[in-house]
Design a protein around this motif. Structure first.
Motif, short mmCIF file in Angstrom:
data_model
loop_
_atom_site.label_atom_id
_atom_site.label_comp_id
_atom_site.label_asym_id
_atom_site.label_seq_id
_atom_site.Cartn_x
_atom_site.Cartn_y
_atom_site.Cartn_z
N GLY A 12 0.71 -1.17 0.39
CA GLY A 12 0.19 0.38 -0.12
C GLY A 12 1.11 1.81 0.17
N GLN A 216 0.73 6.38 1.41
CA GLN A 216 0.47 4.72 1.98
C GLN A 216 -0.88 5.08 3.41
N LYS A 217 -2.28 4.39 3.01
CA LYS A 217 -3.09 4.45 3.90
C LYS A 217 -2.26 4.30 4.87
N GLU A 241 -4.65 4.23 -5.37
CA GLU A 241 -3.90 2.94 -5.38
C GLU A 241 -3.08 2.68 -6.92
#
Length: 346
Positions: A12, A216-217, A241
């Motif tokens: 991610g 990056q969540k 993404e």
């Protein structure tokens, strides 16, 4: 030819996904990529490649046996500051691939910091046995030179990543500024509060629309969500993404304030003015190479008014890279592709 690609993929992180997308873009057509990933299903779906769980020993071993080459796929894989396990994992895979007789390539590497004698020994041993090595900064090249290991020095491969347009972005209010902050010990509550206040003052003075871009969540989203309520109706959190879309955002952004290395590279590559907030030597190296303004987080001014005034000045009078500078960086980044062509000859 089959090549096993190893990096911080499927976790991610927009920067590492951008490195993977660029590597896939640069691989010679006769090479079939096989990717080790933290999320093999997502990697298969996004890139249309064969992919296996990077932490599953037997599938990784089987993948190695099925391949002719092994590639460390870019970024700060070989460092022991944020993780002591990381260099052992990547170095161990490289050493195993070399023992199995695969062609081995260290591609687009940013080496270090290496604080421990054991990781320095492992790094030196594995880099020395590589078929080809390319690095993305002068400090990495200098370290390999000290070790008498030949390498190619080129800008980060992501300079050459092909961007995709983002649908609906131009429907947002014009004069957009992108902000990417990440969690880090140096980004204390006090510093985040000061940055937030400065951002509010900056927005009011410039009447810009603020795009909060988590790369990056797991590391960035909660920070964006903490800032956004202070900028109601004049900001939006945008989670993307696909790294090519992430780079495409900066085509329609006038200025970027970023902590993450690849947020600054993507923005600069798309002709955007950049202001860096450095938490890591790799960001300082980029600032030095491009004469990019910014602060080390450790030296961030305590007064939000000072921060906002500097940002306002840069928004009003700062210059992006020229089209000639960008093209030069892209052309030099394509040397990483030439290295792959030379290393992976049939």
């Amino acid at each position: 030819m089959r090549a096993l690609l190893s990096g911080y993929y499927g976790k991610g992180n927009g920067g590492d996904e951008a490195l993977l997308a660029t590597l896939l873009q640069m691989l010679p057509p006769h090479v079939t990529p096989v990717v080790l990933s933290g999320n093999p299903e997502e990697t298969r779906d996004r890139y249309g490649v064969e992919s296996y769980d990077r932490m599953a020993f037997l599938p990784v071993l089987q993948a190695l046996r099925s391949c002719d080459a092994f590639i460390w796929g870019g970024g700060s894989l070989i460092q022991d500051v944020t993780s002591t396990i990381s260099p052992v994992y990547y170095g161990g895979l490289m050493a195993l691939a070399q023992m199995m007789g695969l062609k081995t390539v260290a591609w687009g590497q940013g080496i270090g910091p290496l604080k421990r004698a054991q990781t320095r020994w492992l790094a030196r041993k594995t880099f020395a046995a590589c078929t080809k090595v390319s690095v993305r900064d002068r400090a990495s090249a200098a370290l390999l030179s000290d070790w008498q290991i030949p390498c190619i020095l080129s800008p980060d491969p992501v300079w050459a990543l092909e961007a995709k347009p983002v649908t609906g972005l131009t429907d947002l209010p014009a004069h957009r500024v992108a902000v990417t902050l990440r969690s880090h010990p140096q980004l204390t509550e006090t510093r985040l509060a000061n940055l937030t206040q400065a951002l509010v003052k900056f927005q009011k003075a410039t009447q810009t629309f603020i795009l909060l871009l988590p790369f990056q969540k797991s590391e960035d989203l909660n920070i964006a969500e903490a800032i956004q309520p202070h900028l109601k109706d004049v900001s939006q959190i945008m989670c993307l993404e696909d790294p090519q879309l992430l780079k495409g955002v900066y085509r329609h952004v006038e200025m970027t304030i970023g902590m993450r290395l690849h947020s600054l590279i993507m923005a600069a590559a798309e002709g955007c003015r950049c202001f860096a907030l450095s938490y890591d030597p790799k960001v300082n190296r980029l600032m030095e190479d491009l004469s990019m303004p910014g602060w080390d987080l450790a030296n961030l001014p305590d007064d939000p008014n000072i921060i906002s005034k500097v940002w306002i000045e840069h928004y009003a009078h700062g210059n992006p890279l020229s089209s000639e500078q960008i093209q030069s960086l892209v052309n030099r980044a394509l040397m990483h592709r030439e290295l792959l062509i030379a290393a992976l000859e049939i």
